[in-house]
Design a protein around this motif. Sequence first.
Motif, short mmCIF file in Angstrom:
data_model
loop_
_atom_site.label_atom_id
_atom_site.label_comp_id
_atom_site.label_asym_id
_atom_site.label_seq_id
_atom_site.Cartn_x
_atom_site.Cartn_y
_atom_site.Cartn_z
N THR A 77 -7.21 39.01 8.68
CA THR A 77 -8.01 39.64 9.69
C THR A 77 -9.24 39.89 9.71
O THR A 77 -10.03 40.19 10.88
CB THR A 77 -7.12 41.17 9.62
N VAL A 78 -9.86 39.90 8.31
CA VAL A 78 -11.18 39.96 8.11
C VAL A 78 -12.07 38.97 8.78
O VAL A 78 -12.86 38.69 9.54
CB VAL A 78 -11.70 39.96 6.53
N VAL A 79 -11.53 37.74 8.49
CA VAL A 79 -12.24 36.33 9.20
C VAL A 79 -11.92 36.41 10.69
O VAL A 79 -12.73 35.94 11.41
CB VAL A 79 -11.35 34.97 8.50
N ARG A 80 -10.71 36.96 11.28
CA ARG A 80 -10.60 36.81 12.74
C ARG A 80 -11.65 37.91 13.39
O ARG A 80 -12.03 37.46 14.45
CB ARG A 80 -9.01 36.92 13.05
N GLU A 81 -11.82 38.83 12.57
CA GLU A 81 -12.61 39.94 13.30
C GLU A 81 -13.92 39.49 13.34
O GLU A 81 -14.91 39.69 14.37
CB GLU A 81 -12.42 41.18 12.52
N ALA A 82 -14.51 39.00 12.39
CA ALA A 82 -15.83 38.40 12.19
C ALA A 82 -16.26 37.17 12.90
O ALA A 82 -17.08 37.07 13.68
CB ALA A 82 -16.16 37.95 10.78
N LEU A 83 -15.06 36.46 13.15
CA LEU A 83 -15.19 35.39 14.12
C LEU A 83 -15.26 35.52 15.60
O LEU A 83 -16.16 35.17 16.43
CB LEU A 83 -14.00 34.16 13.81
N ALA A 84 -14.50 36.86 15.87
CA ALA A 84 -14.71 37.33 17.29
C ALA A 84 -15.91 37.75 17.57
O ALA A 84 -16.56 37.68 18.71
CB ALA A 84 -13.42 38.37 17.45
N GLU A 85 -16.61 38.39 16.65
CA GLU A 85 -17.94 39.22 16.71
C GLU A 85 -18.99 38.21 17.13
O GLU A 85 -19.76 38.36 18.04
CB GLU A 85 -18.29 39.86 15.85
N ARG A 86 -18.70 37.18 16.21
CA ARG A 86 -19.93 35.90 16.16
C ARG A 86 -19.66 35.22 17.81
O ARG A 86 -20.53 34.72 18.08
CB ARG A 86 -19.94 35.02 15.15
N VAL A 87 -18.27 34.89 18.10
CA VAL A 87 -18.23 34.27 19.38
C VAL A 87 -18.54 35.15 20.39
O VAL A 87 -19.32 34.45 21.12
CB VAL A 87 -16.68 33.94 19.41
N TYR A 99 -15.80 26.81 22.69
CA TYR A 99 -14.73 26.13 22.36
C TYR A 99 -14.18 25.94 21.09
O TYR A 99 -14.83 26.10 20.13
CB TYR A 99 -14.75 24.93 23.21
N ARG A 100 -12.90 25.21 20.87
CA ARG A 100 -12.12 25.36 19.66
C ARG A 100 -12.95 24.60 18.64
O ARG A 100 -13.08 24.93 17.61
CB ARG A 100 -10.76 24.65 20.00
N LYS A 101 -13.54 23.47 18.92
CA LYS A 101 -14.22 22.78 17.65
C LYS A 101 -15.35 23.40 17.11
O LYS A 101 -15.55 23.61 16.18
CB LYS A 101 -14.83 21.56 18.13
N GLU A 102 -16.10 24.16 17.92
CA GLU A 102 -17.30 25.16 17.60
C GLU A 102 -16.77 26.54 16.77
O GLU A 102 -17.12 26.80 15.90
CB GLU A 102 -18.16 25.62 18.78
N ARG A 103 -15.49 26.96 17.32
CA ARG A 103 -15.03 27.87 16.73
C ARG A 103 -14.38 27.83 15.29
O ARG A 103 -14.79 28.53 14.33
CB ARG A 103 -13.84 28.43 17.65
N LEU A 104 -14.00 26.30 14.84
CA LEU A 104 -13.39 26.07 13.81
C LEU A 104 -14.64 25.86 12.79
O LEU A 104 -14.67 26.44 11.67
CB LEU A 104 -12.79 24.74 13.94
N GLY A 105 -15.87 25.21 13.12
CA GLY A 105 -17.17 25.47 12.70
C GLY A 105 -17.61 26.74 12.09
O GLY A 105 -18.01 27.02 11.10
N LEU A 106 -17.49 27.68 13.39
CA LEU A 106 -17.87 29.02 12.78
C LEU A 106 -17.03 29.63 11.70
O LEU A 106 -17.51 30.43 10.82
CB LEU A 106 -17.90 29.65 13.91
N LYS A 107 -15.55 29.47 11.76
CA LYS A 107 -14.81 29.99 10.98
C LYS A 107 -15.10 29.43 9.73
O LYS A 107 -15.01 30.49 8.62
CB LYS A 107 -13.38 29.56 11.48
N ASP A 108 -15.33 28.37 9.48
CA ASP A 108 -15.62 27.69 8.07
C ASP A 108 -16.75 28.46 7.37
O ASP A 108 -16.90 28.74 6.29
CB ASP A 108 -15.85 26.10 8.17
N GLU A 109 -17.72 28.69 8.40
CA GLU A 109 -19.00 29.35 7.89
C GLU A 109 -18.73 30.76 7.32
O GLU A 109 -19.32 31.31 6.29
CB GLU A 109 -20.14 29.42 8.98
#
Length: 301
Positions: A77-87, A99-109
């Motif tokens: 949930t922490v990762v998902r919330e941070a990802l949603a804010e950054r997106v 899009y998906r590829k960039e989302r995956l990169g952001l998630k890894d960061e």
Amino acid sequence: MWFRNLRAYRLTQPFSLTAEQLEEQLAGQTFRACAPSQPLSLGWSSPLGVEDGPLVHAAGGRLLLRLRREERLLPGTVVREALAERVAAIEEKEGRKVYRKERLGLKDEIIQDCLPRAFTRNTFLYAFIDPAGGWIYVDASSATRAEELLNLLRESIGTLPVLLPDVQHSPQACMTRWLLDRDLPAGFDAAGECELREPGDEGGVVRCRGVDLFSEEVDSHLHAGRQVSRLALRHDERVAFVLGDDLCLRRLKFAEALLKENEDLPPEDALARLDADFVLMAEAIVELFEAVLAAFGGLAE
């Protein structure tokens, strides 16, 4: 040290390492705590539970090992919330879709940013090798966790050819027949709990607990085509457990008389007590698993 679960693996080649040789091999994979950006660390620690203790405890011709597992806890949930804010920030600032590829990169960061601040959790997994019998017994209900230990052992000693046990008769069919015929193998008693599954991957599951397993209620499920996938049993009034159709023994509970058999040993001599308890437990486990295999017709050729 007393096992709570049991997964057994059959050695397909003789295990020839002595305790001293195995100790030397395991030393290269001694446990080290997670680095700040490391999500998981696995390594060997002393089964005696003391710092800098031996990595192998030998007694009764068997070898006791302990895997230490440390993982960083990073809730999804922490990762998902941070990802949603950054997106959302990128899309608002740059006026474009992420899009998906960039989302995956952001998630890894985000994961790499958060890992150094994450809490860690340590768990321990015991196993013992029975060279004379040709088995490795692992205290794990999860096949994944047991494989982690086996893989690390394989890395440590270079090779470890093992197989899951394969029996002559289907465990599901046998356990189902035991309840239908009200006739368990010698030495076994039903312990008031079972899991019944319909055939097929999409089949339903019925769990019965605290009931008479030879009742009409259970019979009706079995006659409707459901089969026993787990069954709570007692063996020779020494060990209670839940037997699965994968031959995993879960929720092992040793009888009080067995647990207290070495109580007369001096309490200050922890090593002598562990040594005696390990011999006692290993003998009980080997005897129990041999009885389980025999109940299904023994090992398949």
